[in-house]
Design a protein around this motif. Structure first.
Motif, PDB file in Angstrom:
ATOM      1  N   SER A 142      10.385   5.062  -4.825  1.00 30.63           N
ATOM      2  CA  SER A 142       9.549   3.940  -4.387  1.00 30.63           C
ATOM      3  C   SER A 142       8.085   4.285  -4.645  1.00 30.63           C
ATOM      4  O   SER A 142       7.735   5.433  -4.950  1.00 30.63           O
ATOM      5  N   GLY A 143       7.215   3.297  -4.487  1.00 29.04           N
ATOM      6  CA  GLY A 143       5.784   3.533  -4.688  1.00 29.04           C
ATOM      7  C   GLY A 143       5.243   4.596  -3.743  1.00 29.04           C
ATOM      8  O   GLY A 143       4.461   5.469  -4.148  1.00 29.04           O
ATOM      9  N   GLY A 144       5.651   4.528  -2.482  1.00 32.86           N
ATOM     10  CA  GLY A 144       5.182   5.518  -1.518  1.00 32.86           C
ATOM     11  C   GLY A 144       5.663   6.913  -1.852  1.00 32.86           C
ATOM     12  O   GLY A 144       4.924   7.899  -1.698  1.00 32.86           O
ATOM     13  N   GLN A 145       6.912   7.026  -2.326  1.00 29.59           N
ATOM     14  CA  GLN A 145       7.437   8.338  -2.707  1.00 29.59           C
ATOM     15  C   GLN A 145       6.701   8.885  -3.932  1.00 29.59           C
ATOM     16  O   GLN A 145       6.411  10.075  -4.016  1.00 29.59           O
ATOM     17  N   SER A 169      -4.119   1.475  -2.726  1.00 28.72           N
ATOM     18  CA  SER A 169      -4.325   0.055  -3.011  1.00 28.72           C
ATOM     19  C   SER A 169      -3.133  -0.597  -3.709  1.00 28.72           C
ATOM     20  O   SER A 169      -3.020  -1.824  -3.716  1.00 28.72           O
ATOM     21  N   ALA A 170      -2.231   0.203  -4.300  1.00 27.08           N
ATOM     22  CA  ALA A 170      -1.043  -0.370  -4.956  1.00 27.08           C
ATOM     23  C   ALA A 170       0.171  -0.374  -4.026  1.00 27.08           C
ATOM     24  O   ALA A 170       1.270  -0.715  -4.461  1.00 27.08           O
ATOM     25  N   LEU A 171      -0.028  -0.032  -2.753  1.00 29.74           N
ATOM     26  CA  LEU A 171       1.083   0.104  -1.817  1.00 29.74           C
ATOM     27  C   LEU A 171       1.071  -1.016  -0.783  1.00 29.74           C
ATOM     28  O   LEU A 171       0.029  -1.601  -0.485  1.00 29.74           O
ATOM     29  N   GLU A 174       2.841  -1.086   5.190  1.00 33.51           N
ATOM     30  CA  GLU A 174       3.598  -0.056   5.919  1.00 33.51           C
ATOM     31  C   GLU A 174       3.545   1.279   5.192  1.00 33.51           C
ATOM     32  O   GLU A 174       3.331   2.332   5.808  1.00 33.51           O
ATOM     33  N   THR A 175       3.706   1.247   3.862  1.00 33.41           N
ATOM     34  CA  THR A 175       3.652   2.478   3.085  1.00 33.41           C
ATOM     35  C   THR A 175       2.245   3.053   3.085  1.00 33.41           C
ATOM     36  O   THR A 175       2.054   4.271   3.138  1.00 33.41           O
ATOM     37  N   THR A 176       1.242   2.189   3.023  1.00 29.00           N
ATOM     38  CA  THR A 176      -0.149   2.637   3.121  1.00 29.00           C
ATOM     39  C   THR A 176      -0.372   3.425   4.397  1.00 29.00           C
ATOM     40  O   THR A 176      -0.983   4.503   4.389  1.00 29.00           O
ATOM     41  N   ASP A 177       0.144   2.914   5.508  1.00 29.59           N
ATOM     42  CA  ASP A 177      -0.027   3.602   6.783  1.00 29.59           C
ATOM     43  C   ASP A 177       0.646   4.974   6.765  1.00 29.59           C
ATOM     44  O   ASP A 177       0.113   5.946   7.306  1.00 29.59           O
TER      45      ASP A 177
END
Length: 330
Positions: A142-145, A169-171, A174-177
């Motif tokens: 995923s993006g966060g991973q 900025s691309a997340l 929830e993933t940003t946090d």
């Protein structure tokens, strides 16, 4: 830990010359999370790339630790950059390599022993929560991973400084946090100095100790995050905060005989009964037009827009101020 003195960077093209940085002076203390915020084109990304000299200034000096980066030769600069990690908005991972191989890449460039590389990669993947994903490829994440892999890779050589260029900025929110929580943890546990470039005001409020606001290649305002957010001085800062934090009720003029005030509560006063007690003591009538309670770098704060009438308004303002409430006429 980081000092910029009169840093200027110009770009030339067929369309003419553009000044991306215009005499920027900036200091970042050792071990703090420092945010740089501004709109697109303000010069944020150019600024962060001058710290490790991916962009060489046309004028001015850059220091990281005790070393003047702008005075180093090519070999010295390569060595100095090993102490500066960097994470990017779009991850910049090697698609053909596994997660473990991506993290190992900077270590192999340094010709570290294989056993040391394996141990360091395992340690870092565990730290960023990806121990079970070592053999996967970026396309399976995923993006966060992917951003966690980028952070692990940036930490591979044990840097003192971590530069983050729009890393969230691309997340999704929830993933940003989650990523901000990881950066906050790394700052506290490793003592990393982090410079975080963003256009997202919530990112700065969440993790930054201090912040600089940029516009047209200049730093127009800087200070402790809470001070800049709660008492912005420059029009650019006020505009950016208003887009996400607007207090309603400002469209119409205050009725005759009333005072419209913005009250700012910080720390223990945020949850206290200061306003109701002062209203009783001074006989004023208070209408709450809008308000919010939130946190800046873990510190609670509250802001209210109120209308005050009757009683002794001057005494009410004085007593609120005595209790640690910041009062501003609106």
């Amino acid at each position: 830990m980081i000092r910029l003195e009169g840093v200027t960077r110009r770009f030339r093209s067929a369309a003419g010359e553009r000044t991306a940085l215009d005499g920027v002076d900036l200091e970042v203390a050792r071990g703090e999370v420092f945010g740089v915020v501004g709109r697109s084109g303000a010069g944020k990304s150019t600024l962060i790339r001058t710290i490790n000299l991916l962009e060489r200034p046309d004028a001015g000096r850059v220091f990281v630790g005790e070393r003047e980066m702008t005075a180093l030769n090519a070999g010295e600069l390569r060595a100095a950059r090993r102490r500066i990690g960097m994470i990017f908005q779009h991850f910049n991972l090697l698609d053909a390599k596994t997660v473990a191989e991506n993290v190992a890449f900077p270590l192999r460039l340094e010709r570290r022993p294989a056993a040391e590389v394996r141990a360091r990669v395992a340690e870092l993947l565990d730290r960023v929560g990806l121990a079970d994903h070592a053999r996967k490829h970026p396309a399976q994440l995923s993006g966060g991973q992917k951003q966690r892999v980028g952070i692990a890779r940036a930490l591979a050589c044990g840097p003192d400084v971590l530069l983050s260029d729009e890393a969230t900025s691309a997340l999704d929110p929830e993933t940003t946090d989650e990523i901000l929580g990881l950066l906050d943890q790394l700052n506290r546990e490793l003592g990393l100095t982090i410079v975080l470039i963003t256009h997202q005001m919530e990112v700065v409020r969440r993790v930054c100790d201090r912040v600089a606001v940029m516009a047209d290649g200049r730093v127009v305002e800087q200070g402790a995050t809470a001070d800049v957010f709660l008492h912005p001085q420059h029009a650019v800062t006020r505009s950016m905060i208003a887009e996400t934090d607007a207090l309603d009720g400002l469209d119409e003029a205050a009725p005759e005989g009333t005072r419209r005030l913005r009250l700012t509560f910080r720390g223990a006063t945020t949850y206290g009964p200061e306003l109701s007690q002062v209203a009783r003591e001074t006989g004023v009538d208070v209408a709450i037009l809008s308000g919010r309670i939130a946190r800046i770098r873990g510190e609670p704060y509250g802001q209210m827009l109120v209308s005050m009438s009757g009683g002794n308004a001057e005494a009410a303002v004085a007593r609120l101020t005595e209790r640690g409430v910041a009062v501003e006429a609106v």
